[in-house]
Design a protein around this motif. Structure first.
Motif, mmCIF file in Angstrom:
data_model
loop_
_atom_site.group_PDB
_atom_site.id
_atom_site.type_symbol
_atom_site.label_atom_id
_atom_site.label_comp_id
_atom_site.label_asym_id
_atom_site.label_seq_id
_atom_site.Cartn_x
_atom_site.Cartn_y
_atom_site.Cartn_z
ATOM 1 N N GLU A 248 47.129 16.955 -19.894
ATOM 2 C CA GLU A 248 48.311 18.026 -19.388
ATOM 3 C C GLU A 248 47.384 19.413 -18.684
ATOM 4 O O GLU A 248 48.150 19.870 -17.603
ATOM 5 C CB GLU A 248 49.679 17.989 -20.167
ATOM 6 N N ALA A 249 46.944 19.065 -19.316
ATOM 7 C CA ALA A 249 46.074 20.291 -19.323
ATOM 8 C C ALA A 249 45.484 20.546 -17.552
ATOM 9 O O ALA A 249 44.525 21.840 -16.981
ATOM 10 C CB ALA A 249 44.479 21.080 -20.017
ATOM 11 N N SER A 250 45.288 19.183 -17.438
ATOM 12 C CA SER A 250 44.491 18.952 -15.514
ATOM 13 C C SER A 250 46.079 18.958 -14.891
ATOM 14 O O SER A 250 45.867 19.490 -14.086
ATOM 15 C CB SER A 250 44.099 17.225 -15.398
ATOM 16 N N ALA A 251 46.448 18.547 -15.648
ATOM 17 C CA ALA A 251 48.365 18.265 -14.076
ATOM 18 C C ALA A 251 49.450 17.922 -15.275
ATOM 19 O O ALA A 251 49.279 17.532 -15.862
ATOM 20 C CB ALA A 251 47.925 17.302 -13.141
ATOM 21 N N ALA A 252 50.529 18.342 -14.872
ATOM 22 C CA ALA A 252 51.547 18.692 -15.366
ATOM 23 C C ALA A 252 51.784 17.009 -14.662
ATOM 24 O O ALA A 252 51.884 16.504 -13.590
ATOM 25 C CB ALA A 252 52.752 19.621 -14.636
ATOM 26 N N GLY A 253 52.411 16.604 -15.713
ATOM 27 C CA GLY A 253 52.987 15.111 -15.542
ATOM 28 C C GLY A 253 51.840 14.214 -15.406
ATOM 29 O O GLY A 253 52.029 13.122 -15.092
ATOM 30 N N LEU A 254 50.600 14.604 -15.662
ATOM 31 C CA LEU A 254 49.671 13.109 -15.314
ATOM 32 C C LEU A 254 49.362 12.328 -16.264
ATOM 33 O O LEU A 254 49.597 11.316 -15.815
ATOM 34 C CB LEU A 254 47.436 14.668 -15.495
ATOM 35 N N THR A 255 49.906 12.709 -17.650
ATOM 36 C CA THR A 255 50.125 11.562 -18.930
ATOM 37 C C THR A 255 51.385 10.082 -18.465
ATOM 38 O O THR A 255 50.343 8.999 -18.871
ATOM 39 C CB THR A 255 50.835 12.338 -20.406
ATOM 40 N N SER A 256 51.933 10.643 -18.447
ATOM 41 C CA SER A 256 53.046 9.619 -17.776
ATOM 42 C C SER A 256 52.604 8.847 -16.873
ATOM 43 O O SER A 256 52.684 7.652 -16.341
ATOM 44 C CB SER A 256 54.340 10.644 -17.412
ATOM 45 N N TYR A 257 51.665 9.569 -15.515
ATOM 46 C CA TYR A 257 51.293 8.844 -14.058
ATOM 47 C C TYR A 257 50.109 7.877 -15.060
ATOM 48 O O TYR A 257 50.320 6.993 -14.218
ATOM 49 C CB TYR A 257 50.958 10.277 -13.386
ATOM 50 N N ILE A 258 49.371 8.301 -15.947
ATOM 51 C CA ILE A 258 47.696 7.464 -16.655
ATOM 52 C C ILE A 258 48.663 6.298 -17.015
ATOM 53 O O ILE A 258 49.077 5.086 -16.721
ATOM 54 C CB ILE A 258 47.612 8.358 -17.716
ATOM 55 N N ARG A 259 50.159 5.857 -17.883
ATOM 56 C CA ARG A 259 50.408 5.709 -18.682
ATOM 57 C C ARG A 259 51.753 4.238 -17.881
ATOM 58 O O ARG A 259 51.011 3.300 -17.323
ATOM 59 C CB ARG A 259 51.724 5.999 -19.696
ATOM 60 N N ASP A 260 51.890 5.146 -16.768
ATOM 61 C CA ASP A 260 52.554 3.680 -15.649
ATOM 62 C C ASP A 260 51.579 3.212 -15.013
ATOM 63 O O ASP A 260 51.992 2.108 -14.897
ATOM 64 C CB ASP A 260 53.608 4.564 -14.817
ATOM 65 N N ALA A 261 51.164 3.964 -14.682
ATOM 66 C CA ALA A 261 48.973 3.120 -13.632
ATOM 67 C C ALA A 261 48.842 2.328 -14.841
ATOM 68 O O ALA A 261 48.584 0.747 -14.243
ATOM 69 C CB ALA A 261 48.068 3.941 -13.418
ATOM 70 N N ILE A 262 48.844 2.037 -16.132
ATOM 71 C CA ILE A 262 48.665 1.149 -16.906
ATOM 72 C C ILE A 262 49.443 0.385 -17.414
ATOM 73 O O ILE A 262 48.964 -0.580 -16.794
ATOM 74 C CB ILE A 262 48.213 1.992 -18.398
ATOM 75 N N HIS A 263 50.607 -0.157 -17.198
ATOM 76 C CA HIS A 263 51.097 -0.604 -17.601
ATOM 77 C C HIS A 263 51.537 -1.570 -16.089
ATOM 78 O O HIS A 263 51.321 -2.557 -16.023
ATOM 79 C CB HIS A 263 52.792 0.069 -17.585
ATOM 80 N N ALA A 264 51.622 -0.474 -15.115
ATOM 81 C CA ALA A 264 51.664 -1.420 -14.060
ATOM 82 C C ALA A 264 50.454 -2.307 -13.904
ATOM 83 O O ALA A 264 49.809 -3.206 -13.138
ATOM 84 C CB ALA A 264 51.087 -0.454 -12.378
ATOM 85 N N ASN A 265 48.982 -2.197 -13.792
ATOM 86 C CA ASN A 265 48.187 -2.538 -13.711
ATOM 87 C C ASN A 265 48.209 -3.874 -14.865
ATOM 88 O O ASN A 265 47.768 -5.336 -14.828
ATOM 89 C CB ASN A 265 46.701 -1.704 -14.111
ATOM 90 N N ALA A 266 48.796 -3.785 -15.968
ATOM 91 C CA ALA A 266 49.203 -4.867 -16.847
ATOM 92 C C ALA A 266 50.319 -6.043 -16.284
ATOM 93 O O ALA A 266 49.135 -7.312 -16.828
ATOM 94 C CB ALA A 266 49.494 -4.526 -18.345
ATOM 95 N N ASP A 267 50.800 -5.234 -15.513
ATOM 96 C CA ASP A 267 51.852 -6.851 -14.510
ATOM 97 C C ASP A 267 51.574 -7.449 -13.939
ATOM 98 O O ASP A 267 51.732 -8.260 -14.040
ATOM 99 C CB ASP A 267 53.263 -5.594 -14.528
ATOM 100 N N ARG A 268 50.115 -6.717 -13.123
ATOM 101 C CA ARG A 268 49.471 -7.328 -12.507
ATOM 102 C C ARG A 268 48.567 -8.314 -12.611
ATOM 103 O O ARG A 268 49.005 -9.574 -11.985
ATOM 104 C CB ARG A 268 48.883 -6.578 -11.626
ATOM 105 N N ALA A 269 48.240 -7.859 -13.789
ATOM 106 C CA ALA A 269 46.999 -9.084 -13.946
ATOM 107 C C ALA A 269 47.774 -9.968 -15.073
ATOM 108 O O ALA A 269 47.489 -11.615 -14.836
ATOM 109 C CB ALA A 269 46.705 -7.955 -15.582
ATOM 110 N N GLU A 270 49.442 -9.518 -15.656
ATOM 111 C CA GLU A 270 50.069 -10.931 -16.492
ATOM 112 C C GLU A 270 50.769 -12.066 -15.240
ATOM 113 O O GLU A 270 50.404 -13.293 -15.895
ATOM 114 C CB GLU A 270 51.066 -10.730 -16.803
ATOM 115 N N HIS A 271 51.458 -11.204 -13.671
ATOM 116 C CA HIS A 271 51.778 -12.413 -12.946
ATOM 117 C C HIS A 271 50.670 -12.760 -12.020
ATOM 118 O O HIS A 271 50.928 -13.691 -11.663
ATOM 119 C CB HIS A 271 53.017 -11.399 -11.572
ATOM 120 N N SER A 272 49.634 -12.260 -12.412
ATOM 121 C CA SER A 272 48.418 -12.845 -11.142
ATOM 122 C C SER A 272 48.088 -14.195 -11.886
ATOM 123 O O SER A 272 47.329 -14.961 -11.672
ATOM 124 C CB SER A 272 46.809 -11.746 -10.951
ATOM 125 N N GLY A 273 47.786 -13.931 -13.187
ATOM 126 C CA GLY A 273 47.673 -15.205 -14.366
ATOM 127 C C GLY A 273 48.820 -16.448 -14.971
ATOM 128 O O GLY A 273 47.872 -17.108 -15.293
#
Length: 273
Positions: A248-273
């Motif tokens: 959050e020192a870099s940008a307010a809301g960044l932590t949740s954004y990173i979490r959501d991107a990680i989840h989206a990437n994991a979901d994409r990998a699961e669906h492609s597998g």
């Protein structure tokens, strides 16, 4: 420091150019005490533009602008004597002060990002056995002491093969390895910040690429980071205030954004597998 320092809270109801501010109003808007303002006046750092016939202080817009600069420099750790010298330099105008403050704040943000990356990975694994000299350790970690998190790391992950793998990898790192490791981690935060501030959706291709790069970074330097494990790390970043504070020192809301991107990437990998 209150960002509302330049907000108008006029004494004059007609809000004319001659508007000025009572000391109590300035203290409230700037989030400082009246006593502090009196002290600044006494040492000539920020003096009110005029006084009433009864001797009450009245601050002009120019006085508020100077106070804003003072509070910026104080936030950056400057001594009052140094601030006085800086602000009274006739060769430096308002724009020059803002540019200087922007540069200093940017340096601080970069430093905080690097420290956040170091804290993140030290909390993920026991790094007590890093083979660095005291001087090298200071160059890598600065004021951060990895061993302060040793017991927590052992308690949270000591029973896992991931923890043992991470400990072995990190213990084998050289000073040059650590410089690359922390440099990559800091760059990842910068890239996520840039994407987030640019409005790139967490579920978008760019954000998922950054998440995959982060997972690869952990696998390369720390442990085999599966998508499920990466998902858990993303959740931990949000749940643990120490991680969140760094992001959050870099940008307010960044932590949740990173979490959501990680989840989206994991979901994409699961669906492609």
């Amino acid at each position: 420091m209150n960002e509302g320092i330049t907000m108008r809270d006029p004494v004059n109801a007609d809000n004319t150019e001659s508007v000025d501010y009572a000391v109590g109003q300035v203290a409230r808007v700037a989030a400082v005490s009246v006593r502090t303002l009196h002290h600044y006046d006494e040492i000539g750092l920020v003096s009110p533009g005029r006084r009433t016939a009864a001797g009450y202080r009245r601050y002009s817009e120019a006085d508020l602008q100077r106070l804003q600069h003072v509070l910026f420099y104080r936030e950056l750790g400057f001594a009052l004597e140094d601030i006085t010298a800086i602000l009274d330099d006739p060769a430096t105008d308002t724009l020059a002060h803002l540019r200087r403050q922007h540069e200093l704040l940017t340096r601080r943000i970069d430093r905080l990002r690097s420290m956040a990356a170091a804290v993140e990975h030290a909390m993920e694994a026991n790094v007590l056995n890093i083979p660095l000299t005291p001087q090298e350790r200071f160059e890598v970690f600065g004021d951060f002491v990895p061993e302060d998190h040793d017991e927590e790391a052992r308690r949270r992950w000591g029973h896992t093969g991931t923890w043992r793998q991470s400990r072995a990898k990190m213990a084998a790192m050289t000073k040059a390895d650590w410089a690359r490791f922390t440099g990559e981690a800091a760059q990842t935060v910068r890239d996520f910040t840039e994407a987030y501030l640019a409005g790139v959706p967490a579920t978008g291709e760019r954000a998922m690429e950054l998440a995959e790069g982060h997972r690869a970074h952990l696998t390369r330097w720390c442990y085999d980071c599966s998508y499920d494990l990466h998902r858990g790390l993303g959740d931990m970043y949000v749940a643990d205030g120490r991680f969140a504070a760094g992001y959050e020192a870099s940008a307010a809301g960044l932590t949740s954004y990173i979490r959501d991107a990680i989840h989206a990437n994991a979901d994409r990998a699961e669906h492609s597998g």
